[in-house]
Design an enzyme around this catalytic site. Structure first.
Site, PDB file in Angstrom:
ATOM      1  N   THR A 143      -2.232   1.322  -4.868  1.00  0.00           N
ATOM      2  CA  THR A 143      -2.708   2.438  -4.074  1.00  0.00           C
ATOM      3  C   THR A 143      -4.009   2.973  -4.624  1.00  0.00           C
ATOM      4  O   THR A 143      -4.298   2.856  -5.814  1.00  0.00           O
ATOM      5  CB  THR A 143      -1.656   3.559  -4.027  1.00  0.00           C
ATOM      6  OG1 THR A 143      -2.212   4.657  -3.337  1.00  0.00           O
ATOM      7  CG2 THR A 143      -1.224   3.977  -5.400  1.00  0.00           C
ATOM      8  N   GLY A 144      -4.756   3.533  -3.758  1.00  0.00           N
ATOM      9  CA  GLY A 144      -5.983   4.175  -4.172  1.00  0.00           C
ATOM     10  C   GLY A 144      -5.721   5.582  -4.665  1.00  0.00           C
ATOM     11  O   GLY A 144      -6.609   6.244  -5.189  1.00  0.00           O
ATOM     12  N   PHE A 187     -12.155  22.764  -6.022  1.00  0.00           N
ATOM     13  CA  PHE A 187     -11.265  21.831  -6.705  1.00  0.00           C
ATOM     14  C   PHE A 187     -12.059  20.676  -7.295  1.00  0.00           C
ATOM     15  O   PHE A 187     -13.048  20.241  -6.736  1.00  0.00           O
ATOM     16  CB  PHE A 187     -10.278  21.284  -5.667  1.00  0.00           C
ATOM     17  CG  PHE A 187      -9.496  20.127  -6.155  1.00  0.00           C
ATOM     18  CD1 PHE A 187      -8.341  20.351  -6.886  1.00  0.00           C
ATOM     19  CD2 PHE A 187      -9.905  18.831  -5.907  1.00  0.00           C
ATOM     20  CE1 PHE A 187      -7.611  19.289  -7.357  1.00  0.00           C
ATOM     21  CE2 PHE A 187      -9.175  17.767  -6.374  1.00  0.00           C
ATOM     22  CZ  PHE A 187      -8.025  17.996  -7.101  1.00  0.00           C
ATOM     23  N   ARG A 224      -5.246   4.100  -8.154  1.00  0.00           N
ATOM     24  CA  ARG A 224      -6.703   4.162  -8.188  1.00  0.00           C
ATOM     25  C   ARG A 224      -7.324   2.770  -8.157  1.00  0.00           C
ATOM     26  O   ARG A 224      -8.234   2.466  -8.909  1.00  0.00           O
ATOM     27  CB  ARG A 224      -7.173   4.891  -9.448  1.00  0.00           C
ATOM     28  CG  ARG A 224      -7.013   6.373  -9.369  1.00  0.00           C
ATOM     29  CD  ARG A 224      -8.362   7.041  -9.324  1.00  0.00           C
ATOM     30  NE  ARG A 224      -8.235   8.469  -9.138  1.00  0.00           N
ATOM     31  CZ  ARG A 224      -8.336   9.064  -7.949  1.00  0.00           C
ATOM     32  NH1 ARG A 224      -8.570   8.354  -6.873  1.00  0.00           N
ATOM     33  NH2 ARG A 224      -8.233  10.361  -7.849  1.00  0.00           N
ATOM     34  N   LYS A 280      -4.562  28.227  -6.893  1.00  0.00           N
ATOM     35  CA  LYS A 280      -3.447  27.290  -6.815  1.00  0.00           C
ATOM     36  C   LYS A 280      -3.855  26.019  -7.541  1.00  0.00           C
ATOM     37  O   LYS A 280      -5.027  25.618  -7.508  1.00  0.00           O
ATOM     38  CB  LYS A 280      -3.069  26.993  -5.364  1.00  0.00           C
ATOM     39  CG  LYS A 280      -4.133  26.297  -4.557  1.00  0.00           C
ATOM     40  CD  LYS A 280      -3.636  25.971  -3.165  1.00  0.00           C
ATOM     41  CE  LYS A 280      -4.714  25.229  -2.390  1.00  0.00           C
ATOM     42  NZ  LYS A 280      -4.372  25.031  -0.993  1.00  0.00           N
ATOM     43  N   ASN A 303      -8.576  -0.721   4.012  1.00  0.00           N
ATOM     44  CA  ASN A 303      -8.693  -1.047   2.593  1.00  0.00           C
ATOM     45  C   ASN A 303      -7.633  -2.050   2.154  1.00  0.00           C
ATOM     46  O   ASN A 303      -7.653  -2.518   1.033  1.00  0.00           O
ATOM     47  CB  ASN A 303      -8.612   0.230   1.757  1.00  0.00           C
ATOM     48  CG  ASN A 303      -7.322   0.976   2.009  1.00  0.00           C
ATOM     49  OD1 ASN A 303      -6.614   0.681   2.973  1.00  0.00           O
ATOM     50  ND2 ASN A 303      -6.997   1.904   1.146  1.00  0.00           N
ATOM     51  N   ASP A 304      -6.705  -2.337   3.021  1.00  0.00           N
ATOM     52  CA  ASP A 304      -5.687  -3.322   2.656  1.00  0.00           C
ATOM     53  C   ASP A 304      -6.017  -4.722   3.168  1.00  0.00           C
ATOM     54  O   ASP A 304      -5.286  -5.662   2.899  1.00  0.00           O
ATOM     55  CB  ASP A 304      -4.332  -2.907   3.233  1.00  0.00           C
ATOM     56  CG  ASP A 304      -3.951  -1.509   2.811  1.00  0.00           C
ATOM     57  OD1 ASP A 304      -4.170  -1.193   1.634  1.00  0.00           O
ATOM     58  OD2 ASP A 304      -3.461  -0.747   3.656  1.00  0.00           O
ATOM     59  N   ARG A 358       5.672  16.939  -4.311  1.00  0.00           N
ATOM     60  CA  ARG A 358       4.365  17.253  -4.903  1.00  0.00           C
ATOM     61  C   ARG A 358       4.300  18.756  -5.077  1.00  0.00           C
ATOM     62  O   ARG A 358       4.463  19.509  -4.126  1.00  0.00           O
ATOM     63  CB  ARG A 358       3.251  16.777  -3.983  1.00  0.00           C
ATOM     64  CG  ARG A 358       3.201  15.272  -3.852  1.00  0.00           C
ATOM     65  CD  ARG A 358       2.689  14.858  -2.525  1.00  0.00           C
ATOM     66  NE  ARG A 358       1.254  15.006  -2.380  1.00  0.00           N
ATOM     67  CZ  ARG A 358       0.426  13.968  -2.262  1.00  0.00           C
ATOM     68  NH1 ARG A 358       0.891  12.746  -2.293  1.00  0.00           N
ATOM     69  NH2 ARG A 358      -0.857  14.180  -2.107  1.00  0.00           N
ATOM     70  N   ASP A 375       0.861  -1.155   0.000  1.00  0.00           N
ATOM     71  CA  ASP A 375       0.000   0.000   0.000  1.00  0.00           C
ATOM     72  C   ASP A 375       0.906   1.214   0.000  1.00  0.00           C
ATOM     73  O   ASP A 375       2.086   1.110   0.294  1.00  0.00           O
ATOM     74  CB  ASP A 375      -0.844  -0.076   1.288  1.00  0.00           C
ATOM     75  CG  ASP A 375      -1.738   1.109   1.412  1.00  0.00           C
ATOM     76  OD1 ASP A 375      -2.264   1.546   0.384  1.00  0.00           O
ATOM     77  OD2 ASP A 375      -1.906   1.590   2.537  1.00  0.00           O
TER      78      ASP A 375
END
Lengths: 369, 1319
Positions: B690-691, B553, B818, B576, B847-848, B610, B410
């Protein structure tokens, strides 16, 4: 950009060490820092290197070969003489006994076999009988005995164990000694005569005691009610095994060698591991240091042929042997030692060559491959 | 004999075997009717009470139930069957106790373990059942134990209490009947959730009214769906639908709610919690499966031997036995040889059963348990930060840890800490945040800036190293001010002033939190907001802005804006967003600044940061009015509201002025890149599932060095249709083949010279390029693949999965973004099915759980998001980096030990048992044993068990540091080299060989031999003692050879076993025992009579040498000619121990000098700007609307972790709709350009001019990075140069077999190194 990876790395590298050293934070959850729990127990870590393996092989070779030679020589010095008296061959003196055996006959069948010894037997000579094709190691046979009965237990004497069946009772009378082993006791008698060159025969004295294990004779086997004189009374209420011709208390006149502690009986009761075996029968003691125990010459073996082996193709032998520190004649052990020793030595040489030819690799190992 | 999971100390985690607990009446329940406050009515239905029973036994039932369970194990039943066989006298070839002693031993060990487990279960049951709760009985609140709560009761819950049963929320002290619950124990989510009672019942505030409540609930029967509930409340002739929103489930904790009342709907075993704790799938290791197969084979072998011997028996009985009847008559019941053979078959089955001794299974479990404890005890897997040690939750999987080929990880919380930190920024073309290199060069650790001295509102958490930015702010750089003003205004963060002056930000995404916190530290403190205003302390001065609009957003816009009016009345739009979107909407005059900023962004992106670009636009009053009209109109429409809003936003976000860019570090957990590097060196393929969004995932891939610029190519599969995905997969495969063909050609043209220079031995051997076996197998080069969830859905379809697996298996790294929890499990399932590889899943969140349960080994990261993942896992620890230790050290050792153990175990039992087989030919096939019965009983449980157990628990081939230094040492496990069918055959062949020697050597020697007093030696008892002694000595020598790590315990056990053998032998053959039990101990005197014979010892020595010498020779040859890496490492270790200098380096002359591997770029250089990706929007849209609507404001007094669940259902519904919209919308837009499909990202760039600088960087890095032991660190520089670590580092940074390239470039042959070191 370097910042992130570097700092993480440093912490990674140092974290475990730091936490290991700074064990001050004695927290309940934190595992103890003991060598055992951290798998850091001091240990010897032997590995197979040329430095250890090759000398080992040479050492084995160098130790085994002399031992083997010693054993071989010793074994060769032992005199052994063996004669088959089964009588399967028509020319054999025992042929008629072999042929005409009947369980019911009361008359013993006798035969005498002449033989000659080429070399004199020095020191004590041991006389064995050998049987072939006789399965003393068969499971049902081996367990068909009652050790407590043989140990003189009075209750067991009259109530032989079930293991002894079908030789536990005869006509509802308990059998003593019970069981298949006792029942099949070897009952040939052998006498040895030296035939003087002038055709006169002199009987060679045979010692009947000292042929069984000390522990068997003194601990394992005991007559009921102690080794008293009156064995007849002790065995009152029992009968002898079906194949026997006389009761157990008549095996020998000597009270020290009668009943369950009769050594012939004890020797028989120590079952053989293999279907071909020999058992010690008598000992011919050396009388004087001057003359050999059995000088070379002609002998006659007088056999009272009681024991039937015809039905199962058995063979009976009489063996005369001297012994050394390592026991009787045993060429196999010496040869085996010499062989194994030479093979090891040879292997050592081969490995040494291989090591010299290819072994450079391990001195400059390629770790990363 | 499986050791059950450790008993968790929390009652919630108890795993019950549900199938047995289910009451029959439950199954038929179609709907549940509950009448509030009427116990008599509810009792009719016999609903389960709230008493939970997780224990299996009580005192009376323990013995029968436990025995019943144990005899369900095939092995136990088998031994019981043998025991019964032995009771038949005709068959019994062994005494009854030879089987019953081990069996009883095994059964009682297991029983004791079960009993202790159950005792703790009883304890925890009692504890839970006796918890107090307030029940409304006859109008009065009474304290009752939980176990006495009945369905239909109304109970009162207070803040921070556990919910006792599944309740229908009736009323609460909070407005609108809201109450807040934490469901961490239930689903692992730490955020709070809101529950609301029906409005009709929310008025029932006090006990009196509630006591009058007589509604009836009709609802679904008990089930395990945590997020679903449907039912109806009938009250006062009205129907009210009930949903999950009205339910409080057992296991939740009430938070931030003074108290509430609930009606018990499901109790005890019917609660969703209990229904969910269903049986976990029992995992078996591949060794287990192999072992079971082998045991079956051995049974087959056993039957074969039995048949052979039975035939032999038939022949013998017919030929000899029947003639031998005078002396040994047949048993009356056995009247013909066929029947005798039949019985003899069974007798031999009994004797030979020791080839699969019962102690095998027990020993395996004991060893695994030991390994588990070592993992639990490992201080290097203890995280002092969260105070959690590693925990083994399934003790039966350890050796599989040594065979892992695929790791599925994950991302959030596993690779990353889920902490965002403001790391760097670019303001007006000036980059801030670089750590001063001069400081670094001096080796000092940079100190983070201290903000608190000038800004009392600063948050201590920020670590920013560049003081110049602070200077810029202080000196009044207006752009910097505007930059931070934007950050303090343009967000959806909620602030909360817990105590005076202590601001707490509640950010919906951690990125936003980081940005707002950064602004706060630089003097622009976001203080509070109302639906219409935002108050910011600007350099100590409170300023309130009027919030005119939030342009929220979403995934398509990839930006958000706010329009604010400052106190002076000027209207400004702050925006932004992702640079790719934002740069298109800038005013043309920003061109130059944009270029500079783009360079900075590229730099940031290559660091895996990021990024976000920031811009503003001044609006005139007219422009604003005009647009506001448009905006309001768009907001009012019903149809296509989204589109029209988007269009409106687009309208105003134009001609913006660029301010700069931010770079946020998604903080990796400690040591993640190193761990990943080491694991991939160990040939473990790492997948990230990963989600998260693709950009974020790829970014993390880079920052944790899963993806590197040295990779030949990175493929993006982003198709939305089956055809598209197939096409993309096909294209990537073509590219792979093409690439590798190029590489081959290159290699060929470079010729043999290179191959020679490779001969120094520390890089891969040159492959023969002319004979590729298969197209895909021949592919060289490193590829990575990124696939998104919707493409994955297609790729997992039956007809494409093969293609997918084909492609993916060539890739070194795979990132699936996703993906849903179910897909995570499916991916693992796919790999399990197609690759037959051992998989490991590591994750931390609810979720894992699915993937953790699906994988062969599930690892849970503890202490992060709740306990759900940990509960489902087999291993848990606090940090991702512990994984390398778990696999490379513990797993590797476990595998090695287990394999060695099994090899030896089968060997020793074959050696032991097969002697009977040979003896059969000499004893008339009568199933006579060679050994004494006691020897047979004790051989496996006393004489030989402990040394091999000690080896199985303590053995180490190489020290732990080495297995981390040479990850290749892990490979034998993956290839299953140490114990497989071939090894098994070798073991049993060796065992059979030993048995031949052990039988025939004594046979040949003893058959003629006599004692030194003339008594013949060939009696059965002497033979038995000789063979048994030889056997014990041979197997002891063998274990001594096998043991590679002789601790004191090993010494004690090996010598102790030998000693105990002789002691027990003499005791059993003693006079005393015989005089007590003459029947049982009839070997009287055999030991002393036999063992005093020189011939016997000569025989034993001979047999030992014959047995061991070939083994020794073979092993030596193997080490000499085909050394395994572990042999080599061991050997070097030995050599260096011998000539150890204090602090000497481990393996000199093998490594590569640090400088010489510098040709590999470290990411920044090579990473071209084309794939800049990250932008710091990890959150959902909808929050702008939420803020402007003011809905969340009234709850601001409550400390809530997320916003998502605190609002009325209707609001959540709109959110959900939007989300769906997005998911459906995203496909229609083209994938983000940064990572173009199937395009080569970059080529390795080894510009020679760059090298010198890298050399020194790498050199410095080398000395302070991986050297763990202090002795390595202290080593003089000249020696460190050749340190063995080079090999690892080479790949850590190069990833590719850069050794080849390096050596061809700078050719550091061994001679060169030697020269250098000599200098």
């Amino acid at each position: 950009m370097m910042a992130s990876s570097y700092s993480a790395k440093e912490e990674d590298g140092h974290h475990p060490g730091a936490s290991g050293a700074g064990g001050a934070a004695a927290n309940g959850r934190k595992p103890d820092n003991t060598a055992f729990k951290q798998q850091r127990l001091p240990a010897w870590q032997p590995i197979l290197t040329a430095g250890t393996v090759l000398p080992a092989f040479f050492a084995i070779g160098l130790i085994f070969i002399p031992i083997g030679i010693g054993l071989y020589v010793t074994s060769n010095n032992i005199k052994e003489f063996e004669i088959d008296y089964t009588g399967t061959d028509t020319s054999s003196p025992c042929f008629s006994c072999y042929q005409n055996f009947s369980w019911n006959s009361t008359l013993p069948c006798k035969c005498s076999l002449p033989f000659s010894l080429d070399q004199p037997f020095e020191s004590n000579v041991f006389m064995y009988y050998g049987l072939s094709n006789f399965y003393q190691n068969h499971r049902r046979y081996v367990k068909s005995r009652d050790d407590s009965h043989l140990n003189g237990n009075l209750y067991s004497l009259t109530h032989p164990s079930k293991e002894c069946e079908p030789y536990a009772h005869r006509d509802n009378v308990p059998v003593a000694p019970c069981g298949a082993i006792a029942n099949s006791m070897f009952n040939d008698t052998m006498e040895l005569f030296f035939v003087h060159p002038n055709e006169t025969r002199s009987q060679i004295p045979l010692k009947r005691k000292g042929i069984a294990w000390w522990t068997d004779k003194h601990v394992k086997f005991r007559n009921p009610g102690g080794n008293g004189d009156n064995l007849t009374a002790a065995f009152q209420g029992t009968t002898y095994p079906v194949n026997w011709h006389k009761p157990v208390y008549e095996l020998d006149a000597d009270p020290e060698n009668n009943g369950f502690i009769n050594e012939d009986f004890i020797v028989w009761m120590r079952t053989a591991a293999l279907p071909t075996f020999r058992k010690l029968y008598r000992i011919i003691e050396k009388k004087s240091s001057m003359t050999p125990t059995l000088p070379s010459g002609n002998y006659t073996l007088e056999v009272t042929y009681n024991y039937p082996v015809h039905s199962f193709d058995g063979r009976k032998r009489m063996i005369l042997s001297t012994i050394s520190w390592m026991g009787g004649k045993n060429p196999f052990l010496g040869i085996a030692y010499i062989t194994v020793g030479s093979v090891c030595f040879f292997l050592g040489v081969v490995l040494l060559l291989i090591h010299h030819k290819y072994g450079n690799r391990s001195s400059s190992p390629d770790i990363a491959s | 004999m499986t050791i059950a999971k450790d008993i968790p100390d929390k009652w919630l985690s108890i795993v019950l075997p549900l199938q047995r607990k289910k009451r029959p009446d439950n199954c038929g329940e179609e709907e549940r009717k509950v009448h509030a406050n009427v116990r008599e009515y509810n009792e009719k239905f016999q609903y389960a009470s709230n008493c939970i029973v997780t224990s299996k036994y009580n005192i009376i039932t323990f013995l029968p139930v436990n025995l019943f369970e144990q005899f369900q194990e095939v092995a136990n039943t088998y031994f019981l069957f043998l025991l019964i066989l032995q009771l038949i006298p005709q068959i019994s070839s062994l005494s009854w106790f030879t089987t019953i002693v081990p069996l009883v031993l095994v059964l009682s060990i297991t029983a004791v373990k079960d009993a202790t487990d159950d005792y703790f279960r009883h304890k925890s049951d009692n504890q839970v059942n006796n918890r107090q709760s307030q029940v409304l009985l006859n109008g009065i609140l009474q304290n009752e134990k939980w176990m006495n709560v009945r369905v239909g009761d109304i109970i009162k819950l207070e803040n921070n209490q556990f919910v006792a049963a599944d309740l229908l929320l009736l009323s609460s002290t909070e407005p609108h009947g809201l109450c807040y619950i934490e469901t961490a124990e239930l689903d692992g989510e730490t955020n709070m959730k809101v529950r609301q009672s029906l409005s009709v019942t929310s008025e029932l505030g006090d006990p009196d009214k509630l006591a009058q409540f007589d509604g009836e609930v009709v609802c679904e029967p008990p089930n395990n769906k945590l997020d679903r509930f449907s039912g109806t409340l009938y009250w006062r002739d009205c129907k009210y639908p009930l949903s999950n929103q009205n339910m409080l489930l057992r296991g939740c904790v009430l938070r931030n709610t003074e108290s509430c009342y609930g009606l018990v709907i499901f109790a005890g075993p019917d609660t969703k919690l209990m229904q969910n704790s269903g049986c976990t799938k029992f995992k078996r290791t591949s060794i287990d499966r192999l072992m079971n197969t082998l045991v079956l084979w051995i049974f087959g072998f056993l039957v074969c031997m039995g048949v052979i011997l039975a035939i032999g028996n038939a022949v013998w009985e017919r030929k000899a036995g029947s003639l031998f009847q005078n002396f040994l008559p047949w048993d009356p019941s056995v009247n013909n040889f066929l029947f005798s053979a039949f019985l003899s078959f069974w007798s031999y089955v009994i004797i030979l059963n020791t080839v699969v001794p019962i102690s095998l299974y027990v020993s395996v479990e004991v060893i695994r348990l030991g390994h588990s404890y070592f993992i639990n005890w490992d201080r290097k897997m203890y995280c002092s930060h969260s105070n959690t040690a590693a925990e083994v939750r399934t003790t039966t999987l350890n050796e599989e840890l040594g065979q892992v080929e695929y790791i599925f990880s994950d991302k959030t919380g596993t690779l990353t800490q889920n902490i965002m930190s403001f790391n760097k920024c670019s303001i007006n073309g000036h980059a801030y945040g670089e750590i001063n290199h001069t400081i670094r060069a001096q080796g000092k650790k940079a100190e983070p800036l201290d903000f608190s001295s000038w800004n009392p509102l600063a948050d201590g958490g920020l670590c920013f190293y560049d003081g110049s930015l602070l200077e810029a702010v202080k000196t009044g750089d207006l752009v910097a001010h505007e930059f931070f003003r934007l950050l303090s205004l343009c967000h959806t963060v909620m602030s909360e002033e817990k105590t005076e002056g202590a601001l707490v930000y509640k950010a919906q995404s951690p990125d936003e939190g980081a940005l707002v916190t950064a602004a706060r530290n630089f003097g622009f403190v976001f203080c509070s907001r109302t639906p219409g205003t935002v108050t910011v302390h600007e350099l100590g001065r409170p300023v309130t802005y009027t919030l005119l609009a939030i342009l929220d957003f979403n995934n398509i816009r990839k930006r958000m804006s706010v329009i604010v009016r400052n106190p002076e009345g000027r209207i400004r739009l702050y925006c932004k967003g992702a640079d790719t979107v934002l740069f298109d909407r800038l005013h043309p005059c920003n061109h130059e600044l944009m270029n500079i900023t783009t360079n900075h962004l590229n730099e940031y992106a290559s660091d895996g940061l990021r990024t976000l670009a920031l811009a503003y636009r001044d609006l005139t009053e007219d422009e604003w009015e005009e647009w506001a009209e448009l905006y309001r109109g768009a907001g009012r429409t019903v149809d296509f509201r989204e589109d029209r809003l988007a269009a409106a936003y687009e309208e105003i976000e134009q001609d913006m002025m660029l301010l700069g860019a931010t770079a946020i570090e998604d903080k990796l957990q400690e040591g993640v890149p190193e761990t990943i590097a080491i694991l991939s060196l160990a040939n473990i393929k790492i997948w990230v599932l990963t989600g998260d969004k693709q950009e974020t995932a790829v970014n993390i891939g880079y920052s944790c060095k899963m993806l590197t610029d040295d990779m030949t190519e990175i493929f993006i599969i982003n198709g939305h249709t089956v055809q598209g995905v197939r096409e993309e997969l096909r294209r990537s495969r073509e590219r792979m083949v093409a690439n590798s063909r190029d590489a081959m050609k290159e290699e060929e043209t470079q010729g043999l010279g290179k191959a020679c220079s490779l001969g120094n031995g520390f890089s891969e051997k040159p492959k023969n390029p002319t004979s590729p076996t298969s197209l895909l197998e021949s592919i060289s080069g490193e590829f990575a693949l990124v696939i998104s969830g919707h493409s994955l859905a297609h790729a997992l379809e039956a007809d494409m999965e093969y293609e997918f697996v084909e492609t993916v298996s060539v890739c070194k790294a795979v990132i699936c973004c996703r993906v849903t929890p179910l897909q995570k499990a499916l991916v693992i399932e796919l790999i399990k099915r197609h690759k037959k590889a051992v998989t490991l899943a590591i994750g931390d969140g609810a979720n894992d759980v699915s993937m953790i349960k699906t994988a062969h080994i599930g690892v849970g990261i503890s202490g992060q998001e709740g306990i759900q993942a940990v509960l489902a896992s087999d291993y848990s620890f606090a940090q991702f980096r512990f994984l390398q230790r778990l696999l490379l050290v513990h797993g590797r050792w476990s595998y090695l030990r287990m394999c060695r153990f099994l090899c030896y175990f089968f060997y020793k039992n074959f050696a032991f048992t097969m002697v009977h087989f040979w003896f059969g030919f000499f004893c008339g096939f009568s199933a006579q044993t060679v050994y004494d019965q006691y020897f047979i009983t004790l051989y496996n449980i006393v004489y030989t068990s402990l040394p091999v157990l000690a080896m199985g628990i303590f053995d180490q081939d190489v020290p732990e540091q080495r297995s981390l230094e040479y990850p290749k040492l892990y490979e034998p496990g993956q290839l299953n080299l140490l114990f497989n069918k071939r090894e098994f055959f070798i073991c049993i062949t060796q065992g059979i060989y030993t048995s031949v020697v052990l039988f025939f050597v004594p046979y040949s020697v003893l058959s003629h031999a006599t004692q030194s007093n003339g008594i013949a030696l060939a009696d059965y008892q002497t033979f038995a003692v000789t063979t048994a002694t030889a056997l014990v000595i041979v197997v002891s020598v063998q274990i001594a050879l096998d043991t590679g790590y002789w601790t004191a315990i090993n010494h004690f056990f090996v010598w102790g076993s030998l000693g105990s053998y002789f002691t027990i032998l003499f005791v059993l053959h003693s006079d005393i025992l015989f005089s007590l039990f003459p029947q049982q101990f009839n070997f009287l005197g055999s030991a002393q009579n036999t063992l005093k014979q020189p011939v016997v010892w000569l025989t034993i020595a001979l047999a030992t040498v014959i047995c061991i010498a070939p083994v020794l020779a073979f092993r030596f040859l193997k080490v000499e000619l085909k050394p395994q890496l572990s042999d080599t490492v061991r050997y070097t270790q030995l050599v260096h121990q011998k000539k150890r200098k204090p602090g000497g380096c481990v393996s000199r002359g093998m490594g590569v000098d640090g400088g010489e591997m510098g040709g590999v770029s470290l990411g920044r250089l090579g990473r071209s700007g084309s794939h800049r990706s990250g932008y710091a929007f990890a959150h959902q849209e909808g929050f702008g609307e939420l803020i402007t609507s003011g809905k969340n404001m009234r709850l601001s007094s409550l400390a809530l972790a997320t916003f998502a669940s605190r609002h009325s259902a209707s609001w959540i519904d709109t959110l959900r709709k939007k989300k769906h919209g997005n998911i459906q919308n995203t496909p229609s837009t083209p994938p983000a350009p940064p990572l173009s499909n199937s395009s080569s990202l970059n080529a390795p760039q080894d510009t020679p001019s760059e090298e010198p600088r890298q050399h020194c960087e790498l050199g410095g890095f080398q000395s302070d990075s991986l050297n763990e032991g202090p002795d390595l660190k202290n080593s003089p520089e000249g020696e460190t140069g050749g340190c063995s670590l080079g090999a690892l580092q080479e790949v850590l940074f190069g990833w590719r077999g850069s050794g080849a390239r390096v050596s061809s470039a700078s050719s550091p042959g061994p001679s060169d190194i030697a020269e250098e070191t000599s200098q």
